[in-house]
Design a protein around this motif. Structure first.
Motif, PDB file in Angstrom:
ATOM      1  N   VAL A  29     -39.918  86.093 -61.390  1.00 47.97           N
ATOM      2  CA  VAL A  29     -41.411  85.996 -61.158  1.00 47.97           C
ATOM      3  C   VAL A  29     -41.337  85.647 -59.620  1.00 47.97           C
ATOM      4  N   ARG A  30     -42.564  85.803 -58.898  1.00 46.04           N
ATOM      5  CA  ARG A  30     -42.518  85.675 -57.418  1.00 46.04           C
ATOM      6  C   ARG A  30     -41.828  84.400 -56.933  1.00 46.04           C
ATOM      7  N   GLU A  31     -41.014  84.446 -56.185  1.00 42.03           N
ATOM      8  CA  GLU A  31     -40.195  83.424 -55.392  1.00 42.03           C
ATOM      9  C   GLU A  31     -39.347  82.284 -56.318  1.00 42.03           C
ATOM     10  N   GLY A  32     -39.261  82.970 -57.735  1.00 42.70           N
ATOM     11  CA  GLY A  32     -38.338  82.258 -58.280  1.00 42.70           C
ATOM     12  C   GLY A  32     -38.274  82.679 -59.713  1.00 42.70           C
ATOM     13  N   PHE A  33     -37.770  81.704 -60.762  1.00 40.62           N
ATOM     14  CA  PHE A  33     -37.671  82.245 -62.303  1.00 40.62           C
ATOM     15  C   PHE A  33     -38.360  81.197 -63.260  1.00 40.62           C
ATOM     16  N   LEU A  34     -38.941  81.853 -64.161  1.00 37.76           N
ATOM     17  CA  LEU A  34     -39.462  81.034 -65.064  1.00 37.76           C
ATOM     18  C   LEU A  34     -38.593  80.722 -66.300  1.00 37.76           C
ATOM     19  N   VAL A  35     -38.149  79.585 -66.538  1.00 35.00           N
ATOM     20  CA  VAL A  35     -37.033  79.283 -67.172  1.00 35.00           C
ATOM     21  C   VAL A  35     -37.621  78.648 -68.793  1.00 35.00           C
ATOM     22  N   GLU A  36     -36.405  79.145 -69.754  1.00 38.70           N
ATOM     23  CA  GLU A  36     -36.869  78.834 -71.148  1.00 38.70           C
ATOM     24  C   GLU A  36     -35.403  78.476 -71.847  1.00 38.70           C
ATOM     25  N   ALA A  37     -35.610  77.327 -72.385  1.00 37.79           N
ATOM     26  CA  ALA A  37     -34.262  77.008 -73.325  1.00 37.79           C
ATOM     27  C   ALA A  37     -34.368  77.566 -74.618  1.00 37.79           C
ATOM     28  N   GLY A  38     -33.167  78.275 -75.144  1.00 35.36           N
ATOM     29  CA  GLY A  38     -33.206  78.903 -76.458  1.00 35.36           C
ATOM     30  C   GLY A  38     -32.286  78.052 -77.350  1.00 35.36           C
ATOM     31  N   SER A  39     -31.574  76.850 -77.045  1.00 31.36           N
ATOM     32  CA  SER A  39     -30.747  76.211 -77.904  1.00 31.36           C
ATOM     33  C   SER A  39     -30.639  74.640 -77.194  1.00 31.36           C
ATOM     34  N   ALA A  40     -29.922  73.855 -78.213  1.00 35.27           N
ATOM     35  CA  ALA A  40     -29.854  72.525 -77.858  1.00 35.27           C
ATOM     36  C   ALA A  40     -29.141  72.360 -76.567  1.00 35.27           C
ATOM     37  N   LYS A  41     -27.895  73.319 -76.490  1.00 40.76           N
ATOM     38  CA  LYS A  41     -26.912  73.259 -75.520  1.00 40.76           C
ATOM     39  C   LYS A  41     -27.791  73.683 -74.241  1.00 40.76           C
ATOM     40  N   GLY A  42     -28.583  74.805 -74.252  1.00 40.64           N
ATOM     41  CA  GLY A  42     -29.468  74.997 -73.155  1.00 40.64           C
ATOM     42  C   GLY A  42     -30.572  73.719 -72.530  1.00 40.64           C
ATOM     43  N   ARG A  43     -30.980  73.345 -73.709  1.00 37.70           N
ATOM     44  CA  ARG A  43     -32.085  72.163 -73.092  1.00 37.70           C
ATOM     45  C   ARG A  43     -31.194  71.080 -72.521  1.00 37.70           C
ATOM     46  N   GLN A  44     -29.860  71.016 -72.643  1.00 41.90           N
ATOM     47  CA  GLN A  44     -29.244  69.552 -72.154  1.00 41.90           C
ATOM     48  C   GLN A  44     -28.911  70.051 -70.742  1.00 41.90           C
ATOM     49  N   ILE A  45     -28.560  71.333 -70.752  1.00 43.24           N
ATOM     50  CA  ILE A  45     -28.157  71.995 -69.133  1.00 43.24           C
ATOM     51  C   ILE A  45     -29.475  71.788 -68.334  1.00 43.24           C
ATOM     52  N   LEU A  46     -30.547  72.071 -68.891  1.00 37.88           N
ATOM     53  CA  LEU A  46     -31.795  71.881 -68.024  1.00 37.88           C
ATOM     54  C   LEU A  46     -31.979  70.454 -67.770  1.00 37.88           C
ATOM     55  N   GLU A  47     -31.828  69.601 -68.702  1.00 40.44           N
ATOM     56  CA  GLU A  47     -31.921  68.197 -68.420  1.00 40.44           C
ATOM     57  C   GLU A  47     -31.107  67.587 -67.501  1.00 40.44           C
ATOM     58  N   ASN A  48     -29.788  68.163 -67.512  1.00 43.94           N
ATOM     59  CA  ASN A  48     -28.707  67.722 -66.551  1.00 43.94           C
ATOM     60  C   ASN A  48     -29.169  68.112 -65.074  1.00 43.94           C
ATOM     61  N   TYR A  49     -29.827  69.191 -64.913  1.00 41.10           N
ATOM     62  CA  TYR A  49     -30.233  69.534 -63.639  1.00 41.10           C
ATOM     63  C   TYR A  49     -31.754  69.674 -63.347  1.00 41.10           C
ATOM     64  N   LYS A  50     -32.403  68.580 -63.823  1.00 37.71           N
ATOM     65  CA  LYS A  50     -33.901  68.611 -63.938  1.00 37.71           C
ATOM     66  C   LYS A  50     -34.311  68.631 -62.477  1.00 37.71           C
ATOM     67  N   SER A  51     -33.749  67.960 -61.527  1.00 37.54           N
ATOM     68  CA  SER A  51     -34.053  67.741 -60.346  1.00 37.54           C
ATOM     69  C   SER A  51     -34.321  69.269 -59.426  1.00 37.54           C
TER      70      SER A  51
END
Length: 308
Positions: free
Chosen positions: A156-178
C-alpha cells in the motif's frame, strides 16, 4: 489485528531475518522476476507485482539433493540455514496442495520435504500487476494469498499491510514489533481497493482469452483422449522438459547413485515426464515412445488422474 510496516523499515526487517534465515527476495531483470539471495537493499527488489519465474517448490525439493550416504539409515543433515522466501504469490502457494499430498499427507512422509516445510519461512505478497497470461481466478485462486503463508505483505502507500498466517509468523512479528504499527482504516480500505482492481483485471484477461473455469475440467481429458490435439500440439514441443521444471505442482524425481572412492551417495533429482526415458523400464520397453503420448500423459496426470 493487522500490522503496518513502513517502507523504510522493510530492509531493516530483512536484515534482522538474516540472522536466522537465508533470505531470498524477488528481483526484477527486464520483464522477469527472479529469486535472489538478499544481501543488502537494492532498487531492483520487487515485493508485489507478479510471481517470480522460478517455482516455489525449488526451496522445498531442490533440483538435486543428497538423500542417503553409504547405507546409513540416518537422514543427511541440512548444510544451510532455513530459507525465508519473500514475495511468494498465491498461485505458487496453491502448489502446496499437490506437493504436500505427494510428500507429506500420508503415513510415509518424506523427511527432507517435511523438514523444509517445518523450518522454512514463507513471506507471501499480494499481486499488484497482471500479466497477459494470468488466469488464477479460473482455478479458484485469488491474486492475493489466503492460506499456506507464515506472513503476508500487501503493498500500500508508503508501506505494507502485514498479516500473520501461522504461529511462526506471529512470533516473527512479535520479535520485530518495534518496526510495525497498528494499521488504520485508510490502509485497510486501500488494500481492499487494490485487491478489487487486480481481481477485475485478471477476470478481464480470462474473458479475453476464453480460459475455461475449473468446473469445466472433469472428464475433459477422458472425452478427448483420442483427439488429434495431442499430435498437433506436440509438433511445437522440443522435449526440453522446461514445462515440468517451471510448474509449481510437478514433483516427479529420479534417484541416482554416485561413488567416490569407498563412499557411496544417493541423490534425488527432478525428472520430466516429457522426456523419452522417463517411462522406460529396465528391459528397454516404453509405454509412451512417442512425444505426443507423453504430452497427453502430462495433461492426463494434471487434470484427470491426480484430481481423482
Amino acid at each position: 489485528m493487522m500490522e503496518y510496516l513502513p517502507r523504510d523499515n522493510l530492509f531493516t526487517w530483512l536484515d534482522g531475518l538474516k540472522a536466522d534465515y537465508e533470505v531470498f527476495v524477488p528481483v526484477k531483470k527486464g520483464t522477469n522476476r527472479f529469486y535472489q539471495r538478499y544481501i543488502a537493499p537494492a532498487e531492483d527488489i520487487v515485493i508485489g507485482e507478479v510471481r517470480a519465474v522460478e517455482p516455489l517448490k525449488g526451496f522445498f525439493t531442490p533440483v538435486r539433493e543428497k538423500v542417503a550416504e553409504d547405507f546409513s539409515p540416518e537422514v543427511p543433515p541440512a548444510h544451510h540455514k532455513p530459507f525465508a522466501i519473500v514475495g511468494v504469490k498465491a498461485c505458487d502457494l496453491k502448489g502446496f496442495l499437490v506437493q504436500d499430498q505427494v510428500f507429506l499427507n500420508h503415513s510415509c512422509q518424506d523427511p527432507f520435504y517435511a523438514r523444509a516445510r517445518e523450518d522454512n519461512l514463507i513471506i507471501s505478497a499480494d499481486c499488484t500487476q497482471v500479466l497477459e497470461t494470468c488466469f488464477c481466478l479460473a482455478l479458484g485462486v485469488h491474486p492475493y494469498p489466503e492460506s499456506h503463508f507464515d506472513i503476508n505483505l500487501s503493498e500500500v502507500r508508503e508501506g505494507f499491510l502485514v498479516e500473520a498466517g501461522s504461529a511462526k509468523g506471529r512470533q516473527i512479528l512479535e520479535n520485530y514489533k518495534s518496526l510495525f504499527r497498528e494499521a488504520d482504516t485508510a490502509v485497510l480500505e486501500e488494500r481492499e481497493a487494490v485487491r478489487k482492481q487486480i481481481t477485475a483485471e485478471v477476470q478481464s484477461k480470462i474473458e479475453k482469452c476464453g480460459v475455461p473455469y475449473q468446473d469445466q475440467y472433469p472428464g475433459i481429458i477422458e472425452r478427448n483422449y483420442e483427439s488429434k490435439i495431442w499430435k498437433d500440439e506436440a509438433k511445437t514441443c522440443v522435449e526440453c522438459g522446461a514445462c515440468n521444471t517451471i510448474c509449481p505442482t510437478c514433483h516427479c524425481f529420479v534417484l541416482t547413485d554416485q561413488q567416490a572412492g569407498n563412499q557411496l551417495a544417493r541423490f534425488r533429482c527432478w525428472d520430466s515426464c516429457m522426456l523419452k526415458d522417463f517411462a522406460r523400464v529396465a528391459s528397454g520397453g516404453n509405454p509412451r515412445p512417442q512425444l505426443w503420448m507423453r504430452l497427453r500423459n502430462r495433461f492426463e496426470k494434471k487434470f484427470d488422474f491426480f484430481p481423482k
